[in-house]
Motif scaffolding. Sequence first.
Motif, PDB file in Angstrom:
ATOM      1  N   LYS A 242     -11.083  -4.774   8.127  1.00 28.56           N
ATOM      2  CA  LYS A 242     -10.219  -5.846   7.646  1.00 28.56           C
ATOM      3  C   LYS A 242      -9.115  -5.298   6.725  1.00 28.56           C
ATOM      4  N   VAL A 243      -9.480  -4.442   5.795  1.00 26.23           N
ATOM      5  CA  VAL A 243      -8.466  -3.944   4.847  1.00 26.23           C
ATOM      6  C   VAL A 243      -7.801  -2.654   5.350  1.00 26.23           C
ATOM      7  N   LYS A 244      -8.192  -2.193   6.536  1.00 24.86           N
ATOM      8  CA  LYS A 244      -7.659  -0.944   7.102  1.00 24.86           C
ATOM      9  C   LYS A 244      -7.835   0.227   6.146  1.00 24.86           C
ATOM     10  N   PHE A 245      -9.084   0.455   5.756  1.00 22.85           N
ATOM     11  CA  PHE A 245      -9.372   1.564   4.850  1.00 22.85           C
ATOM     12  C   PHE A 245      -9.186   2.877   5.594  1.00 22.85           C
ATOM     13  N   GLN A 246      -8.243   3.694   5.159  1.00 28.07           N
ATOM     14  CA  GLN A 246      -8.090   5.020   5.755  1.00 28.07           C
ATOM     15  C   GLN A 246      -7.522   6.011   4.748  1.00 28.07           C
ATOM     16  N   LYS A 291       1.351   8.214   4.395  1.00 27.07           N
ATOM     17  CA  LYS A 291       1.418   6.982   3.618  1.00 27.07           C
ATOM     18  C   LYS A 291       0.568   7.175   2.366  1.00 27.07           C
ATOM     19  N   LYS A 292       1.124   6.784   1.213  1.00 26.70           N
ATOM     20  CA  LYS A 292       0.331   6.881  -0.015  1.00 26.70           C
ATOM     21  C   LYS A 292      -0.443   5.579  -0.186  1.00 26.70           C
ATOM     22  N   ARG A 293      -1.767   5.700  -0.233  1.00 24.72           N
ATOM     23  CA  ARG A 293      -2.614   4.504  -0.366  1.00 24.72           C
ATOM     24  C   ARG A 293      -3.397   4.514  -1.662  1.00 24.72           C
ATOM     25  N   PRO A 312       6.127  -0.415  -4.532  1.00 21.57           N
ATOM     26  CA  PRO A 312       6.331  -0.796  -3.122  1.00 21.57           C
ATOM     27  C   PRO A 312       6.130   0.372  -2.158  1.00 21.57           C
ATOM     28  N   GLU A 313       6.260   1.608  -2.634  1.00 21.69           N
ATOM     29  CA  GLU A 313       6.082   2.750  -1.718  1.00 21.69           C
ATOM     30  C   GLU A 313       4.595   3.001  -1.425  1.00 21.69           C
ATOM     31  N   TYR A 314       3.708   2.286  -2.112  1.00 22.21           N
ATOM     32  CA  TYR A 314       2.273   2.443  -1.881  1.00 22.21           C
ATOM     33  C   TYR A 314       1.730   1.323  -1.022  1.00 22.21           C
TER      34      TYR A 314
END
Length: 465
Positions: A242-246, A291-293, A312-314
């Motif tokens: 659901k939260v697209k944990f990667q 992508k910075k998560r 916003p870049e995260y």
Amino acid sequence: PSEEYELSRRRIFSNTKELWYYVNSELQSLVKEDDSVRVEHISKIKNIIGEHYRSLLKDVSSLADVDGHAVWRQQESENLSNLVQKRLKHLQNPLDCAKARKLVCDLNKGCGYGCQLHHVVYCFIVAYATERTLILRSKGWRYSKGGWQDVFLPLSDTCLLPNGETTNRWPGHRNTQVITLPIIDSINPRPPFLPLALPEDLAPRLNALHGDPVVWWIGQFLKYMLRPQPATSIKLDEYAKKVKFQKPIVGVHIRRTDKVGTEAAFHKLDEYMVHVEQYYKYKELTDKVDKKRVYLATDEPKLFSEAKRKYPEYEIVGDEDISKTASISKRYSDQSLNGIITDIHFLSLSDYLVCTFSSQVCRVAYEVMNSLHPDASTLYTSLDDIYYYGGQKRRLHVAVLPHKANGPHEMNLLVGDEIAVAGNHWDGYSKGTNLRTKERGLYPTFKVSPKIETAPFASYPDVTL
Ligand code: GDP
């Protein structure tokens, strides 16, 4: 690699950090002056030193992997973990439960989930050390009325009842069949094997393997305890989707509401994000970051919109609804239990943790993280405390360089002095009490090394790999 090699390598790594803390904090104090030319110059120096710093850290950490060392570490960690898990399984499944020696603990310590898990770990450590099957009484648990088994596998397949011929309160006798244990805050007498002590038989191997071996040790108890029920696993998997944990992802835990002002200071979101930014700059030295998560866990739901607006870049991963049930007014229900299990799980699966170790939530996440890596002792930044275990005896440093106090706030050190550590000020200095001179004060952290303490635990000679 030898223990000596590993200790030297880790010392260079941590002292590179200490050098950075010192320089960074001194330069920061100079920036406060309002001479704009100078401020700009200092900021340039800081950036360049920051580059030196990350490059040095990278080089030192590559020494952990050369010449097959990474393979060794992985194998050694698996062997040790398998051994400890096998001992725990043996302890928890006695041949005859009716005759087994038992240690009984109540889950309902009047505190939050992290604190309660630490309570169970403490009971489990005492059970292991004294070779008694741990019986956890958890019916009516404040987080889930049905008890522990609502979400995790029971601690035993065969032995869950606290019955026995003779029952006594701690310490009882060796031949008392059932002993009940109070919370760590009131255990009397205090046995030698409470954290941060390590079992004598495993300590040399753990000290070679891990940068903070007691965290690995505690992680092993959590590994056994937190084996999920199938329904819990399904929920965690669904949530990950659901939260697209990667990866890459940095776990950020921000503890607010009732903690702030009573047990911990307030820290702005930006203070956490500085370290997230550092982590990604470090990572980008060798890896391309698509992508910075950030995995955000907090009991302050407003932080989700603040993080999305300011960064916003995260990609901000996490769930504002979990955060709402975590806030002080909604804390103890099945719903909030699911939330905290989820948050701790995904914090522990992150590549790096940024949080305050004053919170048991983050300390548990860090401990679990250390059961998932051979050595994750460097994969965190705490904005306040160093790692500790509530009710622990002490943490020791030993001086490896002499020090002459620069002013009344500092202590003198002779090589070999032992210091009971209070904390790291993250500016190059730590605070503590010199056990030889009884002086309390600051000392440069690079002049000491960690010292582990051991105690005689049961050693399970019949349980081997
Ligand atoms: P501490 O008070 O932070 O040291 O940790 P405790 O675990 O003892 O108590 C805090 C309780 O607040 C937790 O057990 C949760 O119920 C709730 N809580 C705090 N932070 C979070 C969070 O980030 N996520 C969730 N889901 N719950 C939290």
